[in-house]
Every structure is written in structure tokens, then in C-alpha cells.
Write an enzyme that holds these catalytic residues in place. Structure first.
Site, mmCIF file in Angstrom:
data_model
loop_
_atom_site.group_PDB
_atom_site.id
_atom_site.type_symbol
_atom_site.label_atom_id
_atom_site.label_comp_id
_atom_site.label_asym_id
_atom_site.label_seq_id
_atom_site.Cartn_x
_atom_site.Cartn_y
_atom_site.Cartn_z
ATOM 1 N N GLU A 157 0.843 -1.195 0.000
ATOM 2 C CA GLU A 157 0.000 0.000 0.000
ATOM 3 C C GLU A 157 0.880 1.248 0.000
ATOM 4 O O GLU A 157 1.834 1.325 0.759
ATOM 5 C CB GLU A 157 -0.890 -0.029 1.269
ATOM 6 C CG GLU A 157 -1.951 1.021 1.272
ATOM 7 C CD GLU A 157 -2.728 1.045 -0.025
ATOM 8 O OE1 GLU A 157 -3.488 0.103 -0.273
ATOM 9 O OE2 GLU A 157 -2.565 2.009 -0.808
ATOM 10 N N LYS A 216 8.295 -1.471 -2.360
ATOM 11 C CA LYS A 216 7.550 -0.733 -1.336
ATOM 12 C C LYS A 216 8.511 -0.002 -0.393
ATOM 13 O O LYS A 216 8.388 1.212 -0.172
ATOM 14 C CB LYS A 216 6.659 -1.713 -0.556
ATOM 15 C CG LYS A 216 6.179 -1.250 0.778
ATOM 16 C CD LYS A 216 5.210 -0.087 0.678
ATOM 17 C CE LYS A 216 4.802 0.387 2.064
ATOM 18 N NZ LYS A 216 3.941 1.525 2.054
ATOM 19 N N CYS A 274 5.985 4.927 8.590
ATOM 20 C CA CYS A 274 6.590 4.132 7.511
ATOM 21 C C CYS A 274 8.047 4.437 7.226
ATOM 22 O O CYS A 274 8.842 3.507 7.056
ATOM 23 C CB CYS A 274 5.787 4.349 6.228
ATOM 24 S SG CYS A 274 4.144 3.668 6.345
HETATM 25 C C1 UDX Z 1 4.513 7.920 3.506
HETATM 26 C C2 UDX Z 1 4.505 7.828 1.986
HETATM 27 O O1 UDX Z 1 4.314 9.143 1.438
HETATM 28 C C3 UDX Z 1 3.420 6.872 1.517
HETATM 29 O O2 UDX Z 1 3.467 6.725 0.110
HETATM 30 C C4 UDX Z 1 3.653 5.511 2.179
HETATM 31 O O3 UDX Z 1 2.683 4.573 1.787
HETATM 32 C C5 UDX Z 1 3.649 5.671 3.683
HETATM 33 O O4 UDX Z 1 4.661 6.622 4.068
HETATM 34 P P1 UDX Z 1 3.097 9.224 5.335
HETATM 35 O O5 UDX Z 1 4.067 8.665 6.323
HETATM 36 O O6 UDX Z 1 1.635 9.131 5.644
HETATM 37 O O7 UDX Z 1 3.291 8.510 3.918
HETATM 38 O O8 UDX Z 1 3.432 10.779 5.151
HETATM 39 P P2 UDX Z 1 4.177 11.729 4.101
HETATM 40 O O9 UDX Z 1 3.184 12.659 3.536
HETATM 41 O O10 UDX Z 1 5.021 10.982 3.153
HETATM 42 O O11 UDX Z 1 5.099 12.581 5.090
HETATM 43 C C6 UDX Z 1 6.065 11.960 5.924
HETATM 44 C C7 UDX Z 1 6.781 12.997 6.750
HETATM 45 O O12 UDX Z 1 7.615 13.824 5.956
HETATM 46 C C8 UDX Z 1 5.867 13.939 7.522
HETATM 47 O O13 UDX Z 1 6.387 14.135 8.821
HETATM 48 C C9 UDX Z 1 5.927 15.228 6.719
HETATM 49 O O14 UDX Z 1 5.663 16.371 7.492
HETATM 50 C C10 UDX Z 1 7.370 15.191 6.233
HETATM 51 N N1 UDX Z 1 7.604 15.930 4.987
HETATM 52 C C11 UDX Z 1 6.913 15.606 3.863
HETATM 53 C C12 UDX Z 1 8.595 16.912 4.968
HETATM 54 O O15 UDX Z 1 9.238 17.208 5.980
HETATM 55 N N2 UDX Z 1 8.848 17.555 3.775
HETATM 56 C C13 UDX Z 1 8.180 17.246 2.629
HETATM 57 O O16 UDX Z 1 8.479 17.870 1.587
HETATM 58 C C14 UDX Z 1 7.175 16.260 2.669
#
Ligand code: UDX
Length: 489
Positions: A157, A216, A274
Site C-alpha cells: 500500500e 515498497k 513508515c
Molecule cells: C509515507 C509515503 O508518502 C506513503 O506513500 C507511504 O505509503 C507511507 O509513508 P506518510 O508517512 O503518511 O506517507 O506521510 P508523508 O506525507 O510521506 O510525510 C512523511 C513525513 O515527511 C511527515 O512528517 C511530513 O511532514 C514530512 N515531509 C513531507 C517533509 O518534511 N517535507 C516534505 O516535503 C514532505
């Protein structure tokens, strides 16, 4: 299906998109199942309640979504079983702190082996280490009844929290990994035909199970690596003491179509369930394969993330004359990112913990994270000087400093063009009621009123005009230690 965060949203989406398929979400935890059955899951995810209520409104004969605790019966009735089991990083024994704990997945596999008869397709949805499909195939065929036949598929996923429903409805791709045998391909066809109900055929990628499992964790590791890379550059921008600005660097790099603009926002680092887990898994695989330089390469992505949080904390201390002991500090946001109530590995944890350890009085406000979860996430730290507030105004009242830790849009400042500033007095146009009233916040703070923007979300010029000392990630500030002297302070 079984436990795990993904299980409910995935079940709701399949039931919504495929009215002829009967979906059973099974979990041993009664209160969790009851909450889903009542249409009130315990976490916040935009759009989830809407999809759930559409499916739940269907009249009884057409209602195709059930939440049950009788896992064994659910397994017996199912043709296709999605495993959404929690696989946390091991906190004990071999591979401690790195390898995934597969005990839950093994336990459910043994239950499946015990109660299944006939043909079953088992779909790995949990994030799992490479080779788990092979392990499951072996375990099920060894421990299962001779009347049962199992085919294991990997179908990782890729949804992100806060946009889970959108990601499930309009996925960038669906991976289906299967054994490269006639039976394996047939099972992959069956799963593909389910997704084809709403996903374009060319977005469904088929491969072997190992590639799918590796893809993944590789995708998450690469996304985290981008953020760690931009954050490493934010450290350089700050250290120059000049006008270098990580947002400009990010905008320039992101315009190169080969790089692209996503995941290049500098800040206090990445969190969530993740990234860390998957990178550590990759590190563990590399070490197990005796690829120590590969392991060190990926491990540095995690090290950089930790360093970013430590550096941010040290900067707060340095700006506030080297001590925050006894000083009231407000932290806005606690979730690991906006639009979720999840606090897993949230950078806010390191910030709040660090401030409390330095003796500050910390007030926290988050629009969606319940107080008990904030306390739980902080773990073994003295919480005597922690206050959890019900509004940002309460949290910031009489604070010396405000730290923005999560990029909730409601904390934003209006753009300077949409407000009229006259000698620090803001005359807001009507649509600005969606923004935090920073003028009100700053009026109740104690001088010299620091705002530390850990997400580079706020308009620094606007806040400076309102009379605060504004510090953001990835650009030097007049309030950084060492620069104060050069600007005559
Ligand atoms: C991530 C992946 O994006 C997703 O595809 C996978 O299935 C699960 O892991 P998620 O952990 O829900 O999803 O959040 P994501 O939006 O990727 O952000 C992760 C972290 O990075 C957050 O703490 C966010 O604030 C931070 N982030 C994100 C940054 O610091 N800078 C960015 O440019 C983007």
C-alpha cells in the site's frame, strides 16, 4: 483481514467501489471493531467518514461491509484475505532496532493455516521485509490442511496519512507481486480484476513477489532521502549566516523535471509510521546480505533526520540566550504532519521532550491529537511542566516563544497581499477568518516574542511587522547566536 491502520480504510474503499463484493473487516480488538461498526473509527482521516457513511447507508441486503471479531469465521468464508497486520521494528533480540517484528504476521498465518479449506489467495498489505511471501508460502503449505491451497500475493500500500482516501481511490500505481507460476499469475489476475473496477489497467503493475516487496520499502526510503537531503542543505543555508534560503534552493531544484517539486519541503524532519521503519528494514536487509556500505548509505538518511531535530532544538536554545529553564513555550501541532491525528515518530515529540528536559514550561495544542495520546507519545519524560491546551490562543498566552511543529493549514499567516498592515495593526479582510489570528497571539506573548517555524509555513515578514522575532528552518536569522553581536544586540 486483521489488525492494522490500513485495514478499515481499504475495506471501506473496496466495499464502496465494488458493491457486489462482500467485505469483512476482522480484528480481535472488540472496542476497535465496535467503533468501526458505529462509524466512528478512532483516528482522523479526511473523507473516510463520508465513504463509510455511504456504504453504511446501503439497505441491509446490499450492505457489503461488515466489522467482526470472529477472525476464524471471517478467514473460513473468504476467498481473498488481505493481511493488514502490524509489523513494528523489533525492540528485542536479533535485529533489534532494525528488523521488522514478524510475530503478528506469523500468528495470523498459523490461524489461516489451521482454519482454511479450499483455495485461498493471501494478499500482503502490511509493510513487510523482502522474502515474507516466500516465508508465508512455506508456513501455510507446511502447516495448512491438505484440503487447502494457498497462493501468496504482494500488494503493498502506498497511501499517505491525511490523503489515504484519495490515494486509495486514485492510486498512482497498484503493485501486484506473485509467484512466477501458472497458479501465481492466475491469483494475480483475480486481484487485478478487483482493482480494475476503479483503477485504470495500465496503472496496475505486475512483478515477482521479491521485487514488489522491495519496491515498497525502496519508495519510502527514496522519499525520506529527498527530505533528508533538503534538510541537510537547510543546515548549510543556516550556517552560511548569509541570505541563503532553503526554500529558494528547493524551488530551483524542484523545477528540474527530473527532480520534481514533491517531498522537498525543508523543516524539522520527517515522521510517521513508515519512513523510519522501512529504511531500517532496508538497512537490515543490506547488512544481512553483507552489503555494509549500502546499509551505511541508507542509515545516514535516518541519522540526518535525527540531526535536524537536534539542531532545531539547539537553535531555539541559542536564540533564547542559551536557556529556557522556567520559560513558558507554546508548541503548535503535535501530529507527525497535518491532516492526521497520528503522532508516530512525530518530530514534535523530540522538540517537546527536549524543551521539557531543558526545564521549559511547555503548552501544546494540536487540533486533532487527543491529550492522552500526546502524553503517551512523550513516554518516559517528566510531564510536570507540560500543559495540553484546547486552543492555540490558550497555549500561546504569556508564552516567551511559539514553536510551529506541524504544518496544519489553520496555523497559517495570511499572505501579506491579502492583509493591510498599518504600523503593526492588521485589518483583516473577511476570508482571513480561516487563519490563526497571529496579532491576538503575539499580543498575549511575553517579549521578545520568538516564533520558531519548524515547517516554514508562516509569513516571516508579516510576523516581524507584528513585532516578533521570527526564525525559520534553512535561513539564517538575526536572532541566531553569534549573529546577535554582528547586528549590535
Ligand atoms: C509515507 C509515503 O508518502 C506513503 O506513500 C507511504 O505509503 C507511507 O509513508 P506518510 O508517512 O503518511 O506517507 O506521510 P508523508 O506525507 O510521506 O510525510 C512523511 C513525513 O515527511 C511527515 O512528517 C511530513 O511532514 C514530512 N515531509 C513531507 C517533509 O518534511 N517535507 C516534505 O516535503 C514532505
Amino acid at each position: 483481514m486483521y489488525r492494522g491502520w490500513i485495514c478499515g480504510p481499504l475495506g471501506a474503499v473496496i466495499a464502496h467501489q465494488c458493491p457486489k463484493i462482500h467485505v469483512v473487516v476482522a480484528d480481535l480488538n472488540e472496542s476497535r471493531i465496535q467503533a468501526w461498526e458505529n462509524g466512528t473509527p478512532s483516528f482522523y482521516e479526511p473523507g473516510l467518514n463520508e465513504v463509510l457513511s455511504i456504504v453504511r447507508r446501503r439497505p441491509a441486503p446490499e450492505r457489503n461491509l461488515e466489522f467482526v471479531t470472529d477472525v476464524e469465521a471471517a478467514i473460513q468464508q473468504a476467498d481473498l484475505i488481505f493481511l493488514c497486520v502490524d509489523t513494528p521494528t523489533k525492540s528485542f533480540g536479533a535485529g533489534q532496532g532494525c528488523a521488522a517484528d514478524l510475530s503478528n504476521i506469523q500468528r495470523v498465518a498459523r490461524t489461516i493455516a489451521q482454519v482454511s479449506r479450499g483455495e485461498k489467495i493471501i494478499v500482503e498489505k502490511s509493510t513487510i521485509p523482502c522474502g515474507t511471501a516466500d516465508m508465508l508460502q512455506d508456513l501455510l503449505s507446511t502447516c495448512g490442511s491438505p484440503d487447502a491451497q494457498f497462493e501468496i500475493l504482494s500488494n503493498p500500500e502506498f497511501l499517505a496519512e491525511g490523503t489515504a482516501m484519495e490515494n486509495l481511490m486514485l492510486p498512482s500505481r497498484v503493485l501486484i507481486g506473485s509467484a512466477q507460476t501458472e497458479r501465481g499469475r492466475r491469483a494475480a489476475d483475480e486481484l487485478a480484476s478487483l482493482y480494475e473496477t476503479w483503477v485504470p489497467r495500465d496503472a496496475i503493475l505486475r512483478m515477482d513477489t521479491w521485487s514488489s516487496e522491495l519496491a515498497k520499502i525502496a519508495a519510502n526510503a527514496m522519499l525520506a532521502q529527498r527530505i533528508s537531503s533538503i534538510n541537510s542543505l537547510s543546515a548549510i543555508c543556516e550556517a552560511t549566516g548569509a541570505s541563503a534560503n532553503v526554500d529558494s534552493v528547493s524551488a530551483a531544484c524542484g523545477r528540474d523535471p527530473r527532480i520534481g517539486p514533491a517531498m522537498l519541503q525543508g523543516g524539522i524532519g520527517w515522521g510517521g509510521g513508515c519512513f523510519q521503519k522501512d529504511i531500517l528494514d532496508l538497512v537490515y536487509i543490506a547488512r544481512s546480505l553483507h552489503l555494509d556500505d549500502v546499509a551505511a548509505y541508507w542509515e545516514s538518511v535516518v541519522t540526518m533526520n535525527e540531526a535536524q531535530q537536534t539542531r532545531f532544538l539547539q537553535r531555539i536554545l541559542a536564540c533564547m540566550y542559551g536557556s529556557v529553564t522556567g520559560r513558558p513555550i507554546a508548541v503548535l501541532g503535535f501530529a507527525f504532519k497535518e491532516n492526521t491525528s497520528d503522532t508516530k515518530n512525530s518530530p514534535a515529540i523530540a522538540v517537546v521532550r527536549g524543551l521539557l528536559e531543558e526545564g521549559a514550561k511547555v503548552s501544546v495544542y494540536d487540533p486533532k491529537v487527543p491529550s492522552n495520546e500526546i502524553e503517551l507519545a512523550l513516554g518516559a519524560v517528566d510531564l510536570t511542566h507540560l500543559q495540553i491546551c484546547r486552543s492555540p490562543y490558550e497555549a500561546c498566552c504569556l508564552a516567551d516563544a511559539v514553536v510551529l511543529a506541524t504544518g496544519w493549514s489553520q496555523f497559517r499567516t495570511p499572505s501579506i497581499d491579502s492583509a493591510q498592515l498599518d504600523d503593526g495593526i492588521l485589518t483583516p479582510p473577511l476570508e482571513m477568518s480561516n487563519f490563526l489570528d497571529w496579532s491576538r497571539i503575539l499580543n498575549t506573548m511575553q517579549r521578545p516574542k520568538y516564533v520558531f517555524d519548524g515547517r516554514n509555513l508562516l509569513d516571516g515578514a508579516f510576523l516581524t511587522r507584528l513585532g516578533c522575532r521570527y526564525v525559520r528552518v534553512g535561513s539564517a536569522s538575526a536572532w541566531d547566536a553569534g549573529r546577535r553581536r554582528s547586528v549590535g544586540l
